[in-house]
Write an enzyme that holds these catalytic residues in place. Structure first.
Site, PDB file in Angstrom:
ATOM      1  CG  ASP A  33      -0.357  -0.117   2.519  1.00  0.00           C
ATOM      2  OD1 ASP A  33       0.881  -0.181   2.587  1.00  0.00           O
ATOM      3  OD2 ASP A  33      -1.093  -0.108   3.528  1.00  0.00           O
ATOM      4  CB  SER A  34       4.578   1.750  -0.049  1.00  0.00           C
ATOM      5  OG  SER A  34       4.835   0.565  -0.771  1.00  0.00           O
TER       6      SER A  34
ATOM      7  CG  ASP B 117       0.345  -4.097   2.022  1.00  0.00           C
ATOM      8  OD1 ASP B 117       0.458  -4.992   2.886  1.00  0.00           O
ATOM      9  OD2 ASP B 117       1.194  -3.205   1.841  1.00  0.00           O
TER      10      ASP B 117
ATOM     11  CE  LYS C  52       3.166  -6.015   3.827  1.00  0.00           C
ATOM     12  NZ  LYS C  52       2.661  -4.837   4.558  1.00  0.00           N
TER      13      LYS C  52
ATOM     14  CD  GLU D 264       0.207  -1.574   8.010  1.00  0.00           C
ATOM     15  OE1 GLU D 264      -0.215  -0.804   8.904  1.00  0.00           O
ATOM     16  OE2 GLU D 264       0.787  -1.176   6.983  1.00  0.00           O
TER      17      GLU D 264
ATOM     18  CD  GLU E 233       7.560  -0.207   7.723  1.00  0.00           C
ATOM     19  OE1 GLU E 233       6.595  -0.920   7.369  1.00  0.00           O
ATOM     20  OE2 GLU E 233       7.775   0.945   7.280  1.00  0.00           O
TER      21      GLU E 233
END
Ligand code: KIV
Length: 273
Positions: free
Chosen positions: A53-54, A92, A122, A124, A191
């Site tokens: 999602d970057s 993501d 993925k 978070e 991270e």
């Protein structure tokens, strides 16, 4: 498992990553968001491609990862999937697509798999998202976890500084990592945390632990492609190694082109019909 140019590409799976951890072979992972660069990344032999999602930052220019939508992630992921023959492609789940409840998380993960052809998702978070992880797994969708600095929670943290430097947060991170493994994650991204803590997590867990700014004592490394290629000039955290200075190369080529157009050097006789 290594990649040699010219050899038939054998697909990387979640099982391959597990075998790599057991064999002590470091896992290489990079982000990609579009067909052309994903093709180069895959053909260069990277093990895992993350449609991160970057993309919200590097592709769309947002300050955070929060604005990117599920539809936009699916668009990026399908472009990447069309290019990839070997790497495992992890996508993501974007902010707002899974936090509501486990049913919402499952529906979002199914949309990603069905509409983009991605191989895994993925997500978070720690203990609080294990119910969602288990529910996604019931549909046969592999899940990668993400702990430490979790950019979707930036407004809770307040800064992008190193996480888990204090004992309480470090203990919480270790217990979250165990909970994610227990819930069924096939791998974990850590991270921006101290390297000693990351190494301890990697040693404690059976699943592969892949780091960004988490030191060398773990099972693999991930970087944002645009950062390691030097397309972004203004982002230089300590953990980033720049392998190219693409900003200057691209800018130089564009300036050269402009000069050639202005001086009527381009096109020349061979470059026209
Ligand atoms: O979105 C992303 O690029 C990521 C990496 C930083 C791991 O989550």
């Amino acid at each position: 498992m290594s990649h040699y140019p010219g050899q038939e590409a054998k697909r990387v799976t979640t099982h391959t990553l597990q075998e790599m951890k057991q064999a002590g072979e470091p896992i290489s992972m990079l982000t990609a968001y579009d067909y052309s660069l994903a093709r180069i990344v895959d053909e260069s032999g990277v093990d895992v491609i993350l449609v991160g999602d970057s993309a919200s930052n590097v592709m769309a220019g947002h300050e955070t990862t929060l604005p990117i939508t599920l539809d936009q992630m699916i668009y990026h992921a399908s472009s990447v999937i069309r290019a990839v023959k070997r790497a495992l492609v992890v996508v993501d789940l974007p902010f707002g697509s899974y936090q509501g409840n486990s049913k919402e998380a499952l529906n979002s993960a199914i949309r990603i798999m069905k509409e983009s052809g991605g191989h895994a998702v993925k997500i978070e978070g720690g203990e609080e998202i294990t119910e969602s992880i288990k529910r996604i797994l019931t549909a046969g969708i592999p899940v990668m976890g993400h702990l430490g600095l979790t950019p979707q929670s930036i407004y809770k943290f307040g800064t992008y500084a190193v996480r888990a430097k204090e004992d309480v947060e470090a203990e919480k991170l270790l217990s979250d990592a165990k909970a994610l493994q227990e819930a069924g994650c096939f791998a974990l991204v850590l991270e921006k945390i101290p390297n000693k803590l990351a190494a301890k997590v990697a040693k404690t867990l059976d699943i592969p632990v892949i780091g960004i700014g988490a030191g060398g004592g773990i099972d693999g490394q991930v970087l944002v492609l645009h950062d390691m290629l030097g397309i972004n000039k203004d982002f230089s955290p300590r953990f980033l190694r720049r392998y190219l200075n693409l900003y200057d190369s691209i800018s130089g080529a564009i300036q050269h082109y402009i000069k050639d157009v202005k001086t009527r050097d381009f096109p020349n006789k061979k470059e026209q019909y």
